[in-house]
Write a protein that holds these residues in place. Structure first.
Motif, PDB file in Angstrom:
ATOM      1  N   SER A  60      49.989  17.488  63.717  1.00 51.38           N
ATOM      2  CA  SER A  60      49.245  16.932  64.839  1.00 51.38           C
ATOM      3  C   SER A  60      47.769  17.279  64.670  1.00 51.38           C
ATOM      4  CB  SER A  60      49.784  17.514  66.158  1.00 51.38           C
ATOM      5  OG  SER A  60      48.982  17.135  67.245  1.00 51.38           O
ATOM      6  N   ALA A 105      47.521   8.214  67.944  1.00 61.44           N
ATOM      7  CA  ALA A 105      47.963   8.732  69.242  1.00 61.44           C
ATOM      8  C   ALA A 105      47.403   7.947  70.419  1.00 61.44           C
ATOM      9  CB  ALA A 105      47.577  10.207  69.367  1.00 61.44           C
ATOM     10  N   ASP A 109      53.050   7.148  71.080  1.00 59.64           N
ATOM     11  CA  ASP A 109      53.346   8.514  71.486  1.00 59.64           C
ATOM     12  C   ASP A 109      54.262   9.139  70.435  1.00 59.64           C
ATOM     13  OD1 ASP A 109      54.312  10.886  72.668  1.00 59.64           O
ATOM     14  OD2 ASP A 109      54.092  10.042  74.678  1.00 59.64           O
ATOM     15  N   ARG A 111      56.197  11.480  70.613  1.00 61.70           N
ATOM     16  CA  ARG A 111      57.508  11.791  71.181  1.00 61.70           C
ATOM     17  C   ARG A 111      58.448  10.589  71.140  1.00 61.70           C
ATOM     18  NH1 ARG A 111      55.174  14.122  76.738  1.00 61.70           N
ATOM     19  NH2 ARG A 111      53.945  12.223  76.378  1.00 61.70           N
ATOM     20  N   ASP A 112      57.878   9.385  71.080  1.00 63.18           N
ATOM     21  CA  ASP A 112      58.686   8.172  70.964  1.00 63.18           C
ATOM     22  C   ASP A 112      58.945   7.807  69.509  1.00 63.18           C
ATOM     23  OD1 ASP A 112      58.712   7.904  73.745  1.00 63.18           O
ATOM     24  OD2 ASP A 112      56.857   6.727  73.733  1.00 63.18           O
ATOM     25  N   GLU A 128      50.364  22.120  64.630  1.00 65.54           N
ATOM     26  CA  GLU A 128      49.446  21.551  65.608  1.00 65.54           C
ATOM     27  C   GLU A 128      48.034  22.018  65.252  1.00 65.54           C
ATOM     28  OE1 GLU A 128      47.649  19.424  67.985  1.00 65.54           O
ATOM     29  OE2 GLU A 128      47.127  21.538  68.268  1.00 65.54           O
ATOM     30  N   LYS A 134      46.646  18.206  75.444  1.00 70.44           N
ATOM     31  CA  LYS A 134      47.725  17.227  75.573  1.00 70.44           C
ATOM     32  C   LYS A 134      48.536  17.155  74.289  1.00 70.44           C
ATOM     33  CE  LYS A 134      48.723  12.340  76.490  1.00 70.44           C
ATOM     34  NZ  LYS A 134      48.158  10.994  76.781  1.00 70.44           N
ATOM     35  N   ALA A 135      47.857  17.151  73.159  1.00 72.12           N
ATOM     36  CA  ALA A 135      48.547  17.093  71.872  1.00 72.12           C
ATOM     37  C   ALA A 135      49.392  18.341  71.644  1.00 72.12           C
ATOM     38  CB  ALA A 135      47.537  16.924  70.744  1.00 72.12           C
ATOM     39  N   ARG A 137      50.939  20.076  73.907  1.00 68.04           N
ATOM     40  CA  ARG A 137      52.166  19.942  74.699  1.00 68.04           C
ATOM     41  C   ARG A 137      53.097  18.901  74.079  1.00 68.04           C
ATOM     42  NH1 ARG A 137      48.244  20.224  78.847  1.00 68.04           N
ATOM     43  NH2 ARG A 137      48.355  17.967  79.180  1.00 68.04           N
ATOM     44  N   THR A 138      52.505  17.802  73.607  1.00 66.40           N
ATOM     45  CA  THR A 138      53.297  16.735  72.999  1.00 66.40           C
ATOM     46  C   THR A 138      53.993  17.222  71.731  1.00 66.40           C
ATOM     47  OG1 THR A 138      51.885  14.989  73.876  1.00 66.40           O
ATOM     48  CG2 THR A 138      53.177  14.459  71.915  1.00 66.40           C
ATOM     49  N   ARG A 141      57.410  18.847  71.879  1.00 63.27           N
ATOM     50  CA  ARG A 141      58.531  17.967  72.213  1.00 63.27           C
ATOM     51  C   ARG A 141      59.025  17.136  71.031  1.00 63.27           C
ATOM     52  NH1 ARG A 141      61.713  17.345  76.929  1.00 63.27           N
ATOM     53  NH2 ARG A 141      60.680  18.429  78.642  1.00 63.27           N
ATOM     54  N   THR A 142      58.403  17.271  69.882  1.00 67.07           N
ATOM     55  CA  THR A 142      58.845  16.515  68.699  1.00 67.07           C
ATOM     56  C   THR A 142      59.775  17.338  67.814  1.00 67.07           C
ATOM     57  OG1 THR A 142      56.981  17.205  67.300  1.00 67.07           O
ATOM     58  CG2 THR A 142      56.662  15.250  68.684  1.00 67.07           C
TER      59      THR A 142
END
Length: 239
Positions: A60, A105, A109, A111-112, A128, A134-135, A137-138, A141-142
């Protein structure tokens, strides 16, 4: 040289302990050698995460450290490397560096996207490197269950909320990365084998007298600049 109370090394001449110096290969330019410092952060991160052959990695942030993390992850055996950023130059350079898939990004997303690339499981490792709250936190979730995440980028805020329920449910391992240790020799060895790739990161060149302009360039121009080089003399490189 970049740790308080020392204010850096932007000077024409410097006296430095010989034991802390590393010779570079005869066929390596000084410009390529400058990449060994950010590359060392990436190597140290790969070592902490224990990236394994055949694994999947999500990076990221496509700044110099994130882009060099592609090279580090591939060297440690990663099979699938996914990179996200918001700048076209960084995404195109990520592809040149060997990323299998890039994610803008602003348009997608992670995460999708990442579940569709990993059979719905998520990636084994996340690096990361953006420092964007925001990145950060995202990125968490990956991860797949039991995955590992390293935070390199430093946010401008004092604290970033983390999803503790997700971390406990997935038994996530989280690492904070400050810098590196004992990576310079290995970094030079890897860079020597990948000098053509490393050249993609060198975008701007300034003399010492224009240091302020160089720092402003790297601070404000994320869309057109990657690695900005400042020379201690007037022998500028001309591309």
């Amino acid at each position: 040289m970049a740790t308080p109370p020392v204010n850096g090394d932007l000077s024409e001449l410097i006296v430095y302990p010989q034991d802390f110096l590393f010779p570079i290969p005869d066929n390596m330019s000084y410009e390529i050698a400058t990449l060994n410092e950010p590359f060392s952060v990436s190597i140290h991160t790969a070592q902490l995460l224990e990236i394994k052959p055949g694994s999947s990695v999500f990076i990221s942030g496509g700044g110099p450290v994130g882009l060099l993390a592609i090279l580090a992850a591939r060297t440690f055996g990663a099979k699938q490397i996914i990179v996200s950023d918001t700048q076209a130059l960084r995404l195109s350079t990520a592809k040149k560096m060997g990323a299998d898939r890039v994610i803008n990004a602003l348009e997608e997303d992670p995460r999708d996207v990442i579940p569709t690339l990993t059979n719905g499981e998520g990636v084994d490792f996340v690096i990361e490197a953006s420092g964007n709250p925001k990145a950060e936190r995202t990125a968490l979730r990956t991860l797949k269950r039991g995955g590992k995440l390293a935070y390199i980028g430093v946010p401008t805020t004092d604290a970033v909320p983390l999803d503790i329920p997700f971390m406990t449910d997935h038994e996530t391992q989280v690492f904070g990365v400050f810098r590196y240790a004992n990576t310079y020799a290995l970094g030079l060895e890897i860079l020597e084998k990948n000098m053509a790739l490393a050249e993609n990161l060198l975008t701007d060149f300034y003399p010492l007298s224009e240091t302020k302009d160089a720092l402003e360039k790297t601070r404000t121009d994320k869309g057109d600049s990657l690695k900005v080089v400042i020379y201690p003399n007037e022998q500028l490189r001309h591309n």
